[in-house]
Design a protein around this motif. Sequence first.
Motif, PDB file in Angstrom:
ATOM      1  N   ALA A   1      89.743 -30.739  48.328  1.00 50.21           N
ATOM      2  CA  ALA A   1      89.563 -32.140  47.929  1.00 50.21           C
ATOM      3  C   ALA A   1      89.304 -32.280  46.435  1.00 50.21           C
ATOM      4  CB  ALA A   1      88.411 -32.757  48.720  1.00 50.21           C
ATOM      5  N   MET A   2      88.782 -31.215  45.804  1.00 46.13           N
ATOM      6  CA  MET A   2      88.515 -31.266  44.357  1.00 46.13           C
ATOM      7  C   MET A   2      89.774 -30.988  43.530  1.00 46.13           C
ATOM      8  SD  MET A   2      84.961 -29.137  44.217  1.00 46.13           S
ATOM      9  CE  MET A   2      83.786 -29.223  45.561  1.00 46.13           C
ATOM     10  N   GLN A   3      90.785 -30.428  44.154  1.00 43.93           N
ATOM     11  CA  GLN A   3      91.972 -30.020  43.404  1.00 43.93           C
ATOM     12  C   GLN A   3      92.725 -31.192  42.773  1.00 43.93           C
ATOM     13  OE1 GLN A   3      94.780 -27.705  45.679  1.00 43.93           O
ATOM     14  NE2 GLN A   3      95.579 -26.696  43.876  1.00 43.93           N
ATOM     15  N   PRO A   4      92.884 -32.345  43.458  1.00 46.11           N
ATOM     16  CA  PRO A   4      93.657 -33.442  42.844  1.00 46.11           C
ATOM     17  C   PRO A   4      93.134 -33.885  41.482  1.00 46.11           C
ATOM     18  CG  PRO A   4      93.353 -33.867  45.186  1.00 46.11           C
ATOM     19  CD  PRO A   4      92.527 -32.664  44.853  1.00 46.11           C
ATOM     20  N   ALA A   5      91.806 -33.905  41.292  1.00 49.10           N
ATOM     21  CA  ALA A   5      91.263 -34.329  39.997  1.00 49.10           C
ATOM     22  C   ALA A   5      91.716 -33.398  38.884  1.00 49.10           C
ATOM     23  CB  ALA A   5      89.728 -34.367  40.056  1.00 49.10           C
ATOM     24  N   ARG A   6      91.704 -32.079  39.163  1.00 53.61           N
ATOM     25  CA  ARG A   6      92.140 -31.121  38.148  1.00 53.61           C
ATOM     26  C   ARG A   6      93.650 -31.241  37.909  1.00 53.61           C
ATOM     27  NH1 ARG A   6      89.837 -27.321  40.234  1.00 53.61           N
ATOM     28  NH2 ARG A   6      91.531 -26.653  41.575  1.00 53.61           N
ATOM     29  N   LEU A   7      94.406 -31.451  38.998  1.00 48.81           N
ATOM     30  CA  LEU A   7      95.855 -31.596  38.837  1.00 48.81           C
ATOM     31  C   LEU A   7      96.192 -32.860  38.054  1.00 48.81           C
ATOM     32  CD1 LEU A   7      97.103 -30.546  42.395  1.00 48.81           C
ATOM     33  CD2 LEU A   7      97.124 -29.197  40.289  1.00 48.81           C
ATOM     34  N   THR A   8      95.395 -33.923  38.231  1.00 50.45           N
ATOM     35  CA  THR A   8      95.623 -35.166  37.481  1.00 50.45           C
ATOM     36  C   THR A   8      95.433 -34.935  35.987  1.00 50.45           C
ATOM     37  OG1 THR A   8      94.911 -36.517  39.354  1.00 50.45           O
ATOM     38  CG2 THR A   8      94.876 -37.548  37.188  1.00 50.45           C
ATOM     39  N   LYS A   9      94.388 -34.171  35.629  1.00 53.63           N
ATOM     40  CA  LYS A   9      94.153 -33.869  34.215  1.00 53.63           C
ATOM     41  C   LYS A   9      95.302 -33.060  33.634  1.00 53.63           C
ATOM     42  CE  LYS A   9      89.102 -33.946  34.589  1.00 53.63           C
ATOM     43  NZ  LYS A   9      87.859 -33.124  34.536  1.00 53.63           N
ATOM     44  N   ARG A  10      95.770 -32.067  34.402  1.00 54.26           N
ATOM     45  CA  ARG A  10      96.889 -31.255  33.910  1.00 54.26           C
ATOM     46  C   ARG A  10      98.147 -32.105  33.761  1.00 54.26           C
ATOM     47  NH1 ARG A  10      96.336 -26.136  37.998  1.00 54.26           N
ATOM     48  NH2 ARG A  10      94.289 -25.398  37.313  1.00 54.26           N
ATOM     49  N   ALA A  11      98.396 -32.993  34.744  1.00 55.94           N
ATOM     50  CA  ALA A  11      99.585 -33.846  34.674  1.00 55.94           C
ATOM     51  C   ALA A  11      99.510 -34.767  33.463  1.00 55.94           C
ATOM     52  CB  ALA A  11      99.716 -34.667  35.958  1.00 55.94           C
ATOM     53  N   SER A  12      98.297 -35.255  33.149  1.00 55.40           N
ATOM     54  CA  SER A  12      98.133 -36.115  31.975  1.00 55.40           C
ATOM     55  C   SER A  12      98.467 -35.358  30.693  1.00 55.40           C
ATOM     56  CB  SER A  12      96.699 -36.645  31.923  1.00 55.40           C
ATOM     57  OG  SER A  12      96.476 -37.371  30.738  1.00 55.40           O
ATOM     58  N   ARG A  13      98.033 -34.088  30.619  1.00 50.47           N
ATOM     59  CA  ARG A  13      98.348 -33.298  29.427  1.00 50.47           C
ATOM     60  C   ARG A  13      99.848 -33.051  29.320  1.00 50.47           C
ATOM     61  NH1 ARG A  13      93.472 -30.299  30.910  1.00 50.47           N
ATOM     62  NH2 ARG A  13      94.678 -28.549  31.692  1.00 50.47           N
ATOM     63  N   ARG A  14     100.482 -32.793  30.490  1.00 48.90           N
ATOM     64  CA  ARG A  14     101.932 -32.572  30.460  1.00 48.90           C
ATOM     65  C   ARG A  14     102.663 -33.847  30.055  1.00 48.90           C
ATOM     66  NH1 ARG A  14     101.277 -30.169  35.672  1.00 48.90           N
ATOM     67  NH2 ARG A  14     101.023 -27.920  35.557  1.00 48.90           N
ATOM     68  N   ARG A  15     102.200 -34.990  30.588  1.00 51.67           N
ATOM     69  CA  ARG A  15     102.867 -36.260  30.281  1.00 51.67           C
ATOM     70  C   ARG A  15     102.796 -36.561  28.790  1.00 51.67           C
ATOM     71  NH1 ARG A  15     100.495 -38.758  33.820  1.00 51.67           N
ATOM     72  NH2 ARG A  15      98.776 -39.690  32.644  1.00 51.67           N
ATOM     73  N   ASN A  16     101.681 -36.208  28.179  1.00 49.00           N
ATOM     74  CA  ASN A  16     101.528 -36.420  26.746  1.00 49.00           C
ATOM     75  C   ASN A  16     102.041 -35.235  25.926  1.00 49.00           C
ATOM     76  OD1 ASN A  16     100.275 -38.971  26.995  1.00 49.00           O
ATOM     77  ND2 ASN A  16      98.332 -37.973  27.488  1.00 49.00           N
ATOM     78  N   ALA A  17     102.689 -34.285  26.631  1.00 45.93           N
ATOM     79  CA  ALA A  17     103.291 -33.122  25.978  1.00 45.93           C
ATOM     80  C   ALA A  17     102.290 -32.348  25.130  1.00 45.93           C
ATOM     81  CB  ALA A  17     104.496 -33.559  25.127  1.00 45.93           C
ATOM     82  N   ILE A  18     101.090 -32.167  25.656  1.00 44.12           N
ATOM     83  CA  ILE A  18     100.077 -31.393  24.940  1.00 44.12           C
ATOM     84  C   ILE A  18     100.170 -29.934  25.390  1.00 44.12           C
ATOM     85  CG2 ILE A  18      97.613 -31.098  24.503  1.00 44.12           C
ATOM     86  CD1 ILE A  18      97.220 -34.030  25.135  1.00 44.12           C
ATOM     87  N   PRO A  19     100.542 -29.016  24.513  1.00 45.21           N
ATOM     88  CA  PRO A  19     100.618 -27.605  24.904  1.00 45.21           C
ATOM     89  C   PRO A  19      99.235 -27.073  25.262  1.00 45.21           C
ATOM     90  CG  PRO A  19     101.715 -27.995  22.791  1.00 45.21           C
ATOM     91  CD  PRO A  19     100.921 -29.216  23.109  1.00 45.21           C
ATOM     92  N   SER A  20      99.189 -26.057  26.100  1.00 47.19           N
ATOM     93  CA  SER A  20      97.907 -25.494  26.517  1.00 47.19           C
ATOM     94  C   SER A  20      97.879 -23.991  26.262  1.00 47.19           C
ATOM     95  CB  SER A  20      97.654 -25.776  27.999  1.00 47.19           C
ATOM     96  OG  SER A  20      98.649 -25.174  28.801  1.00 47.19           O
ATOM     97  N   VAL A  21      96.700 -23.514  25.875  1.00 52.89           N
ATOM     98  CA  VAL A  21      96.464 -22.088  25.636  1.00 52.89           C
ATOM     99  C   VAL A  21      95.292 -21.672  26.512  1.00 52.89           C
ATOM    100  CG1 VAL A  21      95.829 -20.322  23.941  1.00 52.89           C
ATOM    101  CG2 VAL A  21      97.307 -22.231  23.265  1.00 52.89           C
ATOM    102  N   ALA A  22      95.456 -20.593  27.279  1.00 56.60           N
ATOM    103  CA  ALA A  22      94.378 -20.080  28.131  1.00 56.60           C
ATOM    104  C   ALA A  22      93.798 -18.820  27.506  1.00 56.60           C
ATOM    105  CB  ALA A  22      94.906 -19.776  29.528  1.00 56.60           C
ATOM    106  N   ILE A  23      92.468 -18.785  27.393  1.00 55.98           N
ATOM    107  CA  ILE A  23      91.778 -17.588  26.927  1.00 55.98           C
ATOM    108  C   ILE A  23      91.359 -16.801  28.163  1.00 55.98           C
ATOM    109  CG2 ILE A  23      89.827 -16.686  25.610  1.00 55.98           C
ATOM    110  CD1 ILE A  23      89.773 -19.235  24.018  1.00 55.98           C
ATOM    111  N   ALA A  24      91.928 -15.624  28.339  1.00 56.10           N
ATOM    112  CA  ALA A  24      91.629 -14.791  29.504  1.00 56.10           C
ATOM    113  C   ALA A  24      91.250 -13.396  29.028  1.00 56.10           C
ATOM    114  CB  ALA A  24      92.834 -14.740  30.446  1.00 56.10           C
ATOM    115  N   GLY A  25      90.721 -12.596  29.940  1.00 60.51           N
ATOM    116  CA  GLY A  25      90.377 -11.233  29.569  1.00 60.51           C
ATOM    117  C   GLY A  25      89.229 -10.688  30.391  1.00 60.51           C
TER     118      GLY A  25
END
Length: 514
Positions: A274-298
């Motif tokens: 049930a929490m997943q849609p909120a995160r997917l909405t944020k990601r979709a908003s970034r994609r719609r505005n064509a904002i590139p994303s960088v993930a820091i992993a390690g």
Amino acid sequence: MSETHSTTTPSPTPDEPRSPQQVADDVVARVLARAGTALHAGGTVHSSYDGDQLDLEERTSLRRVAGLSTELEDVTEVEYRELRLEKVVLVGVWGSSGAGAANGTLGEAEVSLRELAALAETAGSQVLEGLLQRRAKPDPGTYLGSGKAAELASVVAAVGSDTVVVDGELAPSQRRALEDIVRVKVVDRTALILDIFAQHAKSREGKAQVELAQLEYLLPRLRGWGESMSRQAGGQVGGAGAGMGSRGPGETKIELDRRRIRNRMAKLRREIAAMQPARLTKRASRRRNAIPSVAIAGYTNAGKSSLLNRLTNAGVLVENALFATLDPTVRRAETVDGRVYTLADTVGFVRALPHQLVEAFRSTLEEVADADLILHVVDASHPDPEGQIAAVRHVFADIPGAMDVPEIIVLNKADLASPEAIARLRSRELHSIVVSAHSGEGIAELQALIADQLPRPGVSVDVVVPYHRGDLVSRVHEHGDIDHEEHTADGTALRARVDESLAAELEAAAVRRA
């Protein structure tokens, strides 16, 4: 057949060859002394980019400390008391690689046992003693074998330990058999990592993910004692005075616990979904505005949060501890040429990361797969950075799409690493850069590399935007590449490269030229 740490081993003379047992003794002694570690060197060091670190003060205030009793002497202590430090003995096995073998070489065993000591201290324990044994493979009954398990019991009694931490994953039967011999609590590496996650999770989703992982781990390891193995309201119990309504097949206490755990796990899975849609909405908003994303992993404690603070002044928690960061943090950043992108700080990985955690945190780890670029942060000062890189990529392989995202190896802690180690890593990882999040070395070069690697807009436009649509011009500045800009009588003349959606909006709003 086996070698074990022993405090009575005589020291060899300078001309005498060292026995394998004496070498193992030295390994345990170095681990117990925390020699060569950041803790040994003085703990967490912050830079001016880390902010006030209020979260660290809160976490430290709740940490278990030595010398405090868990018994209440006054009712006012209820909310403020702290737990006594658990006193632990570490146990490791090394030998030929094979089914169930933890570490193939003595060097691998030392690195792994160091990490286990750091995990135990991060969980709030005090490491008193260590035991390192050589076996071709762990004993299927007691992990160590009956003789070594009895020796472990004597070590536990001698130092006054209340917990044994095993550097590996124990089968339920192995843990039960070992507990019966040593007469104290026995936990394995997986349980220790889950305990740290439970302490550090802050967000509602993070807590739910950790609880789900803990229950998945606990379910096959439930153990009944005494009356808990008896039937509850089952069978012909009328003679016992239970009377009508109590006759039936019955259910043991342990079966009842298992059913409750399964019900709780099902509820947690529904909550996480049930929490997943909120995160997917944020990601979709970034994609719609064509904002590139960088993930820091390690790998955990490689300096990911310090790097995020250095690049964005985010002020997120920085601590010289394993798994200090569990909840992902997303911050806005700009390239050197002015383009906006997002930086996401993700949970750290570790060798043999429990599969329960990978499954429970899958939704969080999707930040890595959805990114346009991965900054794979590596602690270049670590004794085995290649092993850390391999462990992280092993987790990447379990995340659909993560292996396809472009990756930059960021060799962090350059101010602490040896030049030989950096040269070796750079020769093996061609797409790498050397930085220090603490001193700032290499940060400018990293920012330039990020700008170069991020995807650029692909649609060329040559338009005149009316002055009342300054919002479109602003978006071109943020998300596009401008070749030419001029203010004319009709509006702002732009020749630029932008994404498809912004290009369509610009063409629709543009002043028609004669």
